[in-house]
Design a protein around this motif. Structure first.
Motif, PDB file in Angstrom:
ATOM      1  N   ASP A 156       0.840  -1.194   0.000  1.00  0.00           N
ATOM      2  CA  ASP A 156       0.000   0.000   0.000  1.00  0.00           C
ATOM      3  C   ASP A 156       0.881   1.251   0.000  1.00  0.00           C
ATOM      4  N   GLU A 157       1.037   1.838  -1.169  1.00  0.00           N
ATOM      5  CA  GLU A 157       1.829   3.056  -1.365  1.00  0.00           C
ATOM      6  C   GLU A 157       3.229   2.926  -0.751  1.00  0.00           C
ATOM      7  N   PRO A 158       4.024   1.972  -1.190  1.00  0.00           N
ATOM      8  CA  PRO A 158       5.339   1.742  -0.585  1.00  0.00           C
ATOM      9  C   PRO A 158       6.364   2.823  -0.881  1.00  0.00           C
ATOM     10  N   THR A 159       6.088   3.722  -1.830  1.00  0.00           N
ATOM     11  CA  THR A 159       7.073   4.745  -2.192  1.00  0.00           C
ATOM     12  C   THR A 159       6.644   6.157  -1.817  1.00  0.00           C
ATOM     13  N   SER A 160       5.542   6.297  -1.086  1.00  0.00           N
ATOM     14  CA  SER A 160       4.967   7.631  -0.867  1.00  0.00           C
ATOM     15  C   SER A 160       5.884   8.566  -0.078  1.00  0.00           C
ATOM     16  N   ALA A 161       6.722   8.030   0.820  1.00  0.00           N
ATOM     17  CA  ALA A 161       7.594   8.876   1.645  1.00  0.00           C
ATOM     18  C   ALA A 161       9.034   8.893   1.141  1.00  0.00           C
ATOM     19  N   LEU A 162       9.279   8.325  -0.035  1.00  0.00           N
ATOM     20  CA  LEU A 162      10.641   8.191  -0.537  1.00  0.00           C
ATOM     21  C   LEU A 162      10.967   9.280  -1.547  1.00  0.00           C
ATOM     22  N   ASP A 163      12.253   9.669  -1.594  1.00  0.00           N
ATOM     23  CA  ASP A 163      12.676  10.606  -2.630  1.00  0.00           C
ATOM     24  C   ASP A 163      12.735   9.879  -3.973  1.00  0.00           C
ATOM     25  N   ILE A 187       1.007  -3.176  -6.197  1.00  0.00           N
ATOM     26  CA  ILE A 187       1.484  -1.921  -5.615  1.00  0.00           C
ATOM     27  C   ILE A 187       0.429  -0.846  -5.820  1.00  0.00           C
ATOM     28  N   ALA A 188      -0.148  -0.354  -4.730  1.00  0.00           N
ATOM     29  CA  ALA A 188      -1.015   0.816  -4.809  1.00  0.00           C
ATOM     30  C   ALA A 188      -0.121   2.034  -4.971  1.00  0.00           C
ATOM     31  N   ILE A 189      -0.355   2.810  -6.016  1.00  0.00           N
ATOM     32  CA  ILE A 189       0.555   3.901  -6.346  1.00  0.00           C
ATOM     33  C   ILE A 189      -0.237   5.049  -6.967  1.00  0.00           C
ATOM     34  N   HIS A 190       0.167   6.275  -6.650  1.00  0.00           N
ATOM     35  CA  HIS A 190      -0.506   7.453  -7.205  1.00  0.00           C
ATOM     36  C   HIS A 190       0.149   7.951  -8.485  1.00  0.00           C
ATOM     37  N   ASP A 191       1.446   7.741  -8.622  1.00  0.00           N
ATOM     38  CA  ASP A 191       2.180   8.250  -9.775  1.00  0.00           C
ATOM     39  C   ASP A 191       1.928   7.334 -10.979  1.00  0.00           C
ATOM     40  N   LEU A 192       1.080   7.775 -11.883  1.00  0.00           N
ATOM     41  CA  LEU A 192       0.717   6.940 -13.022  1.00  0.00           C
ATOM     42  C   LEU A 192       1.881   6.771 -14.002  1.00  0.00           C
ATOM     43  N   ASN A 193       2.791   7.734 -14.033  1.00  0.00           N
ATOM     44  CA  ASN A 193       3.965   7.567 -14.882  1.00  0.00           C
ATOM     45  C   ASN A 193       4.858   6.446 -14.365  1.00  0.00           C
ATOM     46  N   GLN A 194       4.961   6.314 -13.042  1.00  0.00           N
ATOM     47  CA  GLN A 194       5.690   5.178 -12.471  1.00  0.00           C
ATOM     48  C   GLN A 194       4.960   3.869 -12.778  1.00  0.00           C
ATOM     49  N   ALA A 195       3.647   3.906 -12.736  1.00  0.00           N
ATOM     50  CA  ALA A 195       2.873   2.710 -13.075  1.00  0.00           C
ATOM     51  C   ALA A 195       3.135   2.293 -14.524  1.00  0.00           C
ATOM     52  N   LEU A 196       3.171   3.262 -15.436  1.00  0.00           N
ATOM     53  CA  LEU A 196       3.449   2.958 -16.829  1.00  0.00           C
ATOM     54  C   LEU A 196       4.848   2.379 -16.994  1.00  0.00           C
ATOM     55  N   ARG A 197       5.783   2.865 -16.203  1.00  0.00           N
ATOM     56  CA  ARG A 197       7.167   2.432 -16.353  1.00  0.00           C
ATOM     57  C   ARG A 197       7.422   1.050 -15.764  1.00  0.00           C
ATOM     58  N   PHE A 198       6.831   0.747 -14.604  1.00  0.00           N
ATOM     59  CA  PHE A 198       7.220  -0.446 -13.862  1.00  0.00           C
ATOM     60  C   PHE A 198       6.192  -1.573 -13.871  1.00  0.00           C
ATOM     61  N   ALA A 199       4.928  -1.283 -14.149  1.00  0.00           N
ATOM     62  CA  ALA A 199       3.888  -2.298 -13.993  1.00  0.00           C
ATOM     63  C   ALA A 199       3.623  -3.047 -15.296  1.00  0.00           C
ATOM     64  N   ASP A 200       3.381  -4.343 -15.165  1.00  0.00           N
ATOM     65  CA  ASP A 200       2.948  -5.159 -16.289  1.00  0.00           C
ATOM     66  C   ASP A 200       1.443  -5.050 -16.484  1.00  0.00           C
ATOM     67  N   GLN A 201       0.723  -5.022 -15.356  1.00  0.00           N
ATOM     68  CA  GLN A 201      -0.736  -4.959 -15.360  1.00  0.00           C
ATOM     69  C   GLN A 201      -1.176  -3.792 -14.484  1.00  0.00           C
ATOM     70  N   VAL A 202      -2.365  -3.278 -14.768  1.00  0.00           N
ATOM     71  CA  VAL A 202      -2.938  -2.175 -13.987  1.00  0.00           C
ATOM     72  C   VAL A 202      -4.376  -2.528 -13.632  1.00  0.00           C
ATOM     73  N   LEU A 203      -4.731  -2.274 -12.381  1.00  0.00           N
ATOM     74  CA  LEU A 203      -6.109  -2.408 -11.912  1.00  0.00           C
ATOM     75  C   LEU A 203      -6.552  -1.032 -11.431  1.00  0.00           C
ATOM     76  N   VAL A 204      -7.588  -0.496 -12.052  1.00  0.00           N
ATOM     77  CA  VAL A 204      -8.101   0.830 -11.708  1.00  0.00           C
ATOM     78  C   VAL A 204      -9.302   0.675 -10.784  1.00  0.00           C
ATOM     79  N   ILE A 205      -9.219   1.290  -9.596  1.00  0.00           N
ATOM     80  CA  ILE A 205     -10.330   1.295  -8.644  1.00  0.00           C
ATOM     81  C   ILE A 205     -10.905   2.704  -8.589  1.00  0.00           C
ATOM     82  N   ALA A 206     -12.194   2.824  -8.811  1.00  0.00           N
ATOM     83  CA  ALA A 206     -12.865   4.123  -8.772  1.00  0.00           C
ATOM     84  C   ALA A 206     -14.296   3.923  -8.301  1.00  0.00           C
TER      85      ALA A 206
END
Length: 251
Positions: A156-163, A187-206
């Motif tokens: 759950d947002e493992p990179t939120s506090a990281l530089d 990985i729950a993540i807010h940065d969609l550019n990071q998601a595009l770079r690192f993720a194979d699959q995406v699940l959108v919750i809205a």
């Protein structure tokens, strides 16, 4: 190879349904799955439901799992452990909670050493948790999750506090871990550019349900950004085949 599929999954607090009707195709070992969506969309609730921490309808379907539900490890946003514990003690304790025994085996100590080194926090081993910065605590929380050697990680947002440097380091590490050990990493993540770079699959919750899931390039589209995030955006091709989101305006 382990696979995981969600079938009409929901989660409730008391009588109130927080998420409902989340259905996906099967995710496979070796994949990184970015779970994205606006604030308060239900991402953390979904992870808690998948980990069996809260009740609700539907199924989390596992195939070819050696550990069953015990192979699902959830990393919350906060750090687990007393502020008086050292980093090393807190990670070792997370390991021992799997099968409590008084004896600490040499291979368990080596596992802790290897994970702390891989995350670049070996030098913090004998610092107390209460002395750490927010970013350092987040890295320790990742170590506490990895030391359990799960088949499926819910982070759950493992990179939120990281530089930025640490974010890329951790996401590279998690991608390599998924592929080398055939783990499914959510990985729950807010940065969609990071998601595009690192993720194979995406699940959108809205709005408390799944808006879409699948390959990142199929799911993160200009139409999804407009509908879910209420922004007018362009997705452009960058170097090395990477795609990048450019925000023009809000809708």
């Amino acid at each position: 190879m382990v696979t995981l599929q969600l079938q009409d999954l929901g989660a409730r607090y008391g009588q109130h349904m927080m998420i409902s009707g989340v259905t996906t195709a099967a995710f496979s070992g070796g994949q990184v799955v970015a779970v994205v969506g606006p604030n308060a969309a239900g991402k953390s609730t979904l992870f808690k439901r998948m980990a069996g921490l809260i009740d609700g309808p539907g199924q989390v379907i596992l195939h070819d799992s050696k550990k069953g539900a015990q192979g699902i490890s959830y990393m919350p946003q906060g750090l687990n452990g007393s502020a008086r514990l050292t980093v090393y003690e807190s990670v070792l304790l997370a390991r021992k909670q799997l099968a409590p025994r008084w004896v600490v085996e040499d291979d368990e100590l080596k596992l802790v050493d290897d994970i702390l080194a891989a995350l670049g926090i070996g030098a913090l081993s004998f610092r107390n948790l209460g002395e750490l910065s927010g970013g350092q605590q987040q890295l320790v929380s990742i170590a506490q999750t990895l030391v359990r050697e799960p088949e499926i990680l819910l982070m759950d947002e493992p990179t939120s506090a990281l530089d930025m440097h640490r974010q890329v380091q951790v996401l590279n590490f998690m991608r390599d871990l998924a592929r080398e050990r055939q783990v499914i990493v959510f990985i729950a993540i807010h940065d969609l550019n990071q998601a595009l770079r690192f993720a194979d699959q995406v699940l959108v919750i809205a709005d408390g349900t799944a808006h879409g899931s699948g390959a990142s390039h199929d799911v993160i589209t200009e139409g999804m950004l407009r509908t879910v995030y209420k922004v007018q955006a362009r997705i452009e091709q960058c170097s090395r085949g990477q795609r990048h989101i450019l925000i023009d305006d809000i809708v």
